[in-house]
Structures are given as structure tokens and as C-alpha cells.
Enzyme design. Structure first.
Site, mmCIF file in Angstrom:
data_model
loop_
_atom_site.group_PDB
_atom_site.id
_atom_site.type_symbol
_atom_site.label_atom_id
_atom_site.label_comp_id
_atom_site.label_asym_id
_atom_site.label_seq_id
_atom_site.Cartn_x
_atom_site.Cartn_y
_atom_site.Cartn_z
ATOM 1 N N ARG A 251 21.447 35.770 47.865
ATOM 2 C CA ARG A 251 22.841 36.149 48.020
ATOM 3 C C ARG A 251 23.434 35.374 49.193
ATOM 4 O O ARG A 251 22.715 34.861 50.052
ATOM 5 C CB ARG A 251 22.969 37.642 48.289
ATOM 6 C CG ARG A 251 22.781 38.517 47.062
ATOM 7 C CD ARG A 251 22.821 39.991 47.416
ATOM 8 N NE ARG A 251 24.137 40.424 47.883
ATOM 9 C CZ ARG A 251 24.392 41.671 48.282
ATOM 10 N NH1 ARG A 251 23.412 42.582 48.289
ATOM 11 N NH2 ARG A 251 25.592 42.008 48.681
ATOM 12 N N HIS A 252 24.736 35.295 49.226
ATOM 13 C CA HIS A 252 25.404 34.705 50.378
ATOM 14 C C HIS A 252 25.128 35.538 51.625
ATOM 15 O O HIS A 252 24.731 36.706 51.536
ATOM 16 C CB HIS A 252 26.916 34.642 50.129
ATOM 17 C CG HIS A 252 27.514 35.990 49.789
ATOM 18 N ND1 HIS A 252 27.798 36.948 50.743
ATOM 19 C CD2 HIS A 252 27.833 36.541 48.596
ATOM 20 C CE1 HIS A 252 28.284 38.021 50.170
ATOM 21 N NE2 HIS A 252 28.311 37.807 48.855
ATOM 22 N N ASN A 258 32.251 42.209 53.326
ATOM 23 C CA ASN A 258 31.075 43.083 53.381
ATOM 24 C C ASN A 258 31.193 44.043 54.556
ATOM 25 O O ASN A 258 30.926 45.240 54.450
ATOM 26 C CB ASN A 258 29.798 42.264 53.569
ATOM 27 C CG ASN A 258 29.410 41.440 52.377
ATOM 28 O OD1 ASN A 258 28.613 40.530 52.492
ATOM 29 N ND2 ASN A 258 29.960 41.729 51.214
ATOM 30 N N ARG A 317 32.220 32.186 50.508
ATOM 31 C CA ARG A 317 31.066 32.754 51.201
ATOM 32 C C ARG A 317 29.741 32.112 50.782
ATOM 33 O O ARG A 317 28.809 32.044 51.588
ATOM 34 C CB ARG A 317 31.022 34.270 51.026
ATOM 35 C CG ARG A 317 31.078 34.793 49.589
ATOM 36 C CD ARG A 317 31.367 36.292 49.618
ATOM 37 N NE ARG A 317 31.395 36.930 48.312
ATOM 38 C CZ ARG A 317 32.470 37.029 47.561
ATOM 39 N NH1 ARG A 317 33.597 36.465 47.941
ATOM 40 N NH2 ARG A 317 32.427 37.676 46.401
ATOM 41 N N GLU A 356 31.144 35.749 41.473
ATOM 42 C CA GLU A 356 30.851 37.172 41.363
ATOM 43 C C GLU A 356 31.711 37.825 40.279
ATOM 44 O O GLU A 356 32.808 37.340 39.939
ATOM 45 C CB GLU A 356 31.109 37.858 42.718
ATOM 46 C CG GLU A 356 30.837 39.361 42.758
ATOM 47 C CD GLU A 356 29.392 39.742 42.458
ATOM 48 O OE1 GLU A 356 28.936 39.506 41.313
ATOM 49 O OE2 GLU A 356 28.723 40.283 43.355
ATOM 50 N N HIS A 422 25.671 35.748 44.179
ATOM 51 C CA HIS A 422 26.198 37.078 44.476
ATOM 52 C C HIS A 422 25.310 38.148 43.850
ATOM 53 O O HIS A 422 24.510 37.874 42.959
ATOM 54 C CB HIS A 422 27.622 37.201 43.935
ATOM 55 C CG HIS A 422 28.534 36.109 44.403
ATOM 56 N ND1 HIS A 422 29.310 36.215 45.522
ATOM 57 C CD2 HIS A 422 28.784 34.871 43.894
ATOM 58 C CE1 HIS A 422 30.011 35.100 45.696
ATOM 59 N NE2 HIS A 422 29.702 34.266 44.719
#
Length: 519
Positions: A251-252, A258, A317, A356, A422
Site C-alpha cells: 500500500r502507499h 488517512n 500518494r 483505488e 491501495h
């Protein structure tokens, strides 16, 4: 009811069976070929990759085409009927006694295959065996004729001695046939068994009807493969290879959204996210882009750069997470045709298909805000997260549709791939390669700050996880989903736990920043 001249006048609306805002039929498999059934008969010498191809093919059909499919492995029937530790002489075609037993195993598998294909809703069956002679293949076609379904032979031919040796060493020696057997004795026995098949082997040709020949994963011969399902099979196997490979899911790093608990958006990374990006760059250089060999006598390791690929989504991201990865050059990389090229290591490829899941009108909201602003939508998603579509957004099934090409690229690529993506995307990729049912994909845990290494093989997929930034080093991660978004059957228990451990006046939801509850 609004007046007839009103823009809202619709006295007899078109109501789809799947419900309002649901996933359309073509995304979940469709019904345009509901009566079409296909039996795939695998053919080929031992250690040519037949089982690997069969398992990958069945996985693809189940996951992306939503069709009930099953493999019938004749070797499993033979072991059940006559035991596992059989000598190479058992596979001598001149031995009538042993031949009769092997035909018994074949007929048992054909009987079960026939019963399976007669069931409503069943679409594809695969007979996995060597089927090395035309006589055997003719017998199979005669037995299957009563099913009135399409039959296609799929032959795997491998003349690559290095690949054959790898298949024998890593796959065949680990089957039940050689359990608790001395490795050298097992290897000697298997080579003799393979020689028995080679003595009588007859390659597939036009007399066997519709067929596909795969030669060293380079040359493909397709004969009379017509229809929706056969063409899907052809397309998939032409993107498949049986060489060992590995890819990595990450994942980023933590994003600003977030931290705020917002979903979606196109925010940049936080300080913690940038730290993960730096550590991921080191991991990419030392692990993904390095081939490590170990001397069996001295134990000394030799590290050699190996060509590797880097994929990200088009969102900020993921690009920021990959920004520190170095792009050196490797000049000795060769393609399958022998041509050399100057390989740019980790040359970035931003792919829209990896973006995503789009939350539509809920993009940029927190889960608490979604529950308050769109309570009906929030509840609907709890009931069936796989097919639920956000208003003006996407569902997991929509994302599955756009990930099909990504999976085909992963299946055909031979170099290691680092995919920076994502949570929703990696849930689906992970579920596909790990053999999980599609309806479990939305609940797979894909933590931040973790790299997941996957190595597909003939019988499944091996997994390793590397935590690059520990839980203790993270201050907060608001991305991870609320316990109220878990499967309905788990919500009541999870909610009790949340109330017992959380001050709801200061924080709407609780979560584990490294391994959050999934919804």
C-alpha cells in the site's frame, strides 16, 4: 404521484433484480452464455507444467468470469484407489495389469467429471492427467460425448531442460507420491516414470478435435477453438507461463486523508508516509531487485542485481511512495527471443486500473460522516460489500472488472514486480492469487507499512510479509475502516468490544493502525 408533465413522472420504473445501484450482470459474469459448458482435457508429459496451467486457468475462470469450475486430477484418483508410493513400473504401458488399474482411475475421474458437468450452474470442468496416447484421448471424448458440451484438448509441451529440472525438483518431489522417500531415489524413480510416458507419447493433432498446444510458453497452436469460453481460455493461456516468479504488494505510505480518517481523495503523504517511502526504496533495492544465491558448501551468499518492474496507480500518494526508488541500468537482460536490451531498473509505470475504488459522492468523507449523511447507503454496503456500488462511484465488482488486465500482465511477466497500490486493489489481487472466494476479498487485511511477497506455483501461492514501519512508530492511521463496517455477522461482537475500549466522545471509531478491522 408527480404530474404527467413533470420530469419526475415515472409510474412504471424499470427495476433490476439485483436491486437499486447494484452491479450489472456483465460485471458479475453475465448470462449470455449460461447454456455453454466446456470440458478442458489436459495433455502432456510429467513435469511440463500441466497442473500449474490447469490450476491458474480454473482460478481465472472462477474469479473473473464467476463460473463454477472444478479440476479432476486422475493422479488423485489413482492414489486413492491404489496408494501413493507406486514404483515407476506402474506407469509402464506394456504392463497390462498396471494399465488396467490406471484406466480404472481414469474412468473414475471421468464419471465424477460427468456428474459434475450435469449440475445446474456448472460451466467448466478440467481433467488433469498426461493423456499421452491418442487411444486414451479418443476414449475420453467418447465418454464425454453424452454430456453434449464442448471439449478442448490443452497440451503442454516443454523442451526446456532447465525448466523441467526445476519442475521436478520443486514440484514433483513434493507430491504425495514421494513423501518420506530419499530425494535421490525419488528423482531416479520419477525420471524412469517420465521415460515410460515418453516411450508411448503421441502429440495432439487435428484427429483429437479442438485443441490448444503450448510449446515452451513461447509458441501457441490453436485449432478450431470457437465460442466464448474457448476464446477466454486461449486468451488466458497465451498470457501465462510456468517459470518461477515473484511479485510484491505494498500500500502507499500514510496519506493526509488517512490521518483525517477520510476515504478516497488524492492527498499527499504525511511525515510517516514519507518515512515508509524511504524504507520501501531500500527494500526494493535490497530485496526486489536482487537475486540472492547461496553456496551449499560454504553458506556464502552472492547478491546479483536482477531486472525488476515498478507499477503504481495514477494517484499522488502511490507516486510519492515510490519516489525514492532508484532507477539504475542493467545491460545484460535478455528477452525470450535472445535479444539484449538496456534495462532501466524499476522504471515507473502509473496505471489507471490500479487506482483505488472510487467512492463517488462519499469521496473525501469519513466513515462516520457517511453513516450520518447516507445511512441507507451505509447499511446497504454492510449487507453486501462485494457488489454494492457507491452512488456515482464503484463497487468491488467494478474494480474486479478493471483488474482483469492487471492480472493477465502479472501472469505473463517474468521479472519481479513491485506494485504500490491501495487497500481495495490489493485485497482483490491477494484474494485472486491466494485462492480465496471472491466474496471474501473485501475483508482481507492489507495493513499499511507492510510489503506482501507472493510466489504463485502449481498448487497455490506462497506468501511472506515484511513490516517496514512498526506499529509503535505510527502515531495514528485514520484510513483503516471502522468496526461497524465489518461483515454483519461480526458487527455486534466488534461493537461491544469497541464500546468497552474506546472513548466515543473523543474518537468515533477504534482501529489497529497496522492490522485494522476490515469491512
Amino acid at each position: 404521484m408527480p404530474p404527467a408533465d413533470s420530469a419526475d413522472y415515472n409510474p412504471t420504473p424499470h427495476v433490476i433484480p439485483e436491486g437499486e445501484n447494484a452491479t450489472p450482470l456483465e460485471v458479475v459474469g453475465g448470462d449470455c452464455t449460461a447454456t455453454e459448458k466446456l470440458v478442458i482435457v489436459m495433455c502432456g508429459l510429467p513435469a511440463t507444467g500441466k497442473t500449474h496451467i490447469a490450476n491458474r486457468l480454473v482460478r481465472y475462470i472462477e474469479f473473473f468470469l464467476a463460473m463454477e469450475t472444478k479440476i479432476f486430477n486422475v493422479g488423485d484418483y489413482r492414489r486413492e484407489l491404489f496408494g501413493a508410493n507406486l514404483p515407476a513400473e506402474f506407469f509402464d504401458h506394456s504392463n497390462e495389469k498396471y494399465m488396467a488399474k490406471r484406466e480404472q482411475a481414469c474412468n473414475a475421474s471421468l464419471s465424477d467429471l460427468g456428474d459434475f458437468m450435469k449440475q445446474d450452474g456448472v460451466r467448466v470442468g478440467v481433467l488433469d492427467s498426461t493423456n499421452s496416447t491418442r487411444k486414451r484421448r479418443t476414449h475420453i471424448r467418447e465418454v464425454l460425448k453424452s454430456l453434449k458440451c464442448k471439449v478442448i484438448m490443452l497440451e503442454a509441451i516443454c523442451n526446456d531442460e532447465e525448466l523441467i529440472a526445476h519442475n521436478i525438483r520443486t514440484i514433483k518431489m513434493n507430491t504425495p507420491d514421494y513423501e518420506d522417500m530419499d530425494p535421490d531415489d525419488a528423482l531416479k524413480d520419477f525420471k524412469k516414470r517420465r521415460e515410460n510416458y515418453m516411450n508411448v507419447y503421441e502429440t495432439v493433432d487435428e484427429r483429437d478435435g479442438a485443441h490448444i498446444k503450448i510449446i515452451n510458453n513461447i509458441t501457441f497452436v490453436v485449432h478450431n477453438a470457437r465460442g466464448y469460453l474457448p476464446q477466454k481460455v486461449v486468451h488466458f493461456v497465451m498470457n501465462l507461463h510456468t517459470h518461477p516468479r515473484v511479485f510484491y504488494l505494498s500500500r502507499h505510505g500514510q496519506s493526509e486523508y488517512n490521518l483525517l480518517g477520510k476515504i478516497g481523495g488524492d492527498a499527499g503523504l504525511t511525515e510517516a508516509g514519507h518515512e515508509y517511502a524511504r524504507r520501501l526504496a531500500d527494500f526494493a533495492h535490497n530485496e526486489v531487485g536482487m537475486d540472492v544465491t547461496k553456496d551449499e558448501e560454504t553458506g556464502e551468499e552472492t547478491r546479483t542485481p536482477r531486472p525488476a518492474r515498478l507499477w503504481t496507480s495514477t494517484l499522488r500518494r502511490t507516486k510519492e511512495t515510490a519516489q525514492h526508488i532508484k532507477h539504475g541500468k542493467i545491460t545484460t537482460h535478455k528477452w525470450d527471443n535472445g535479444e539484449e536490451l538496456e534495462w532501466i531498473q524499476f522504471q515507473g509505470r502509473a496505471r489507471r486500473n490500479l487506482d483505488e475504488l472510487y467512492a463517488g459522492v462519499c469521496d473525501g468523507l469519513t466513515y462516520k460522516e457517511i453513516e450520518e449523511k447516507y445511512p441507507d447507503e451505509f447499511a446497504r454496503r454492510q449487507e453486501d460489500k462485494l457488489t454494492y456500488r457507491y452512488p456515482r462511484g464503484e463497487s468491488y465488482m467494478d474494480v474486479t472488472l478493471r483488474l482483469e488486465n492487471i492480472v493477465l500482465d502479472i501472469e505473463r511477466t517474468r521479472e519481479p514486480i513491485l506494485i504500490v497500490g491501495h487497500q481495495g486493489i490489493h485485497r482483490l489481487l491477494y484474494a485472486y492469487f491466494m485462492g480465496l472466494p471472491r466474496d471474501q476479498a473485501p475483508y482481507v487485511s492489507i495493513p499499511l507499512n507492510t510489503v506482501i511477497e507472493l510466489q504463485p506455483n502449481a498448487y497455490g501461492c506462497e506468501e511472506k510479509r515484511y513490516i517496514l514501519l512498526s506499529k509503535e512508530e505510527m502515531v495514528k492511521d485514520g484510513q483503516d475502516e471502522p468496526v461497524t463496517s465489518m461483515p454483519v455477522k461480526d458487527k455486534e461482537m466488534a461493537e461491544k468490544s469497541r464500546r468497552a475500549s474506546t472513548d466515543v466522545t473523543s474518537q468515533a471509531y477504534s482501529f489497529d493502525p497496522m492490522n485494522p478491522p476490515s469491512f
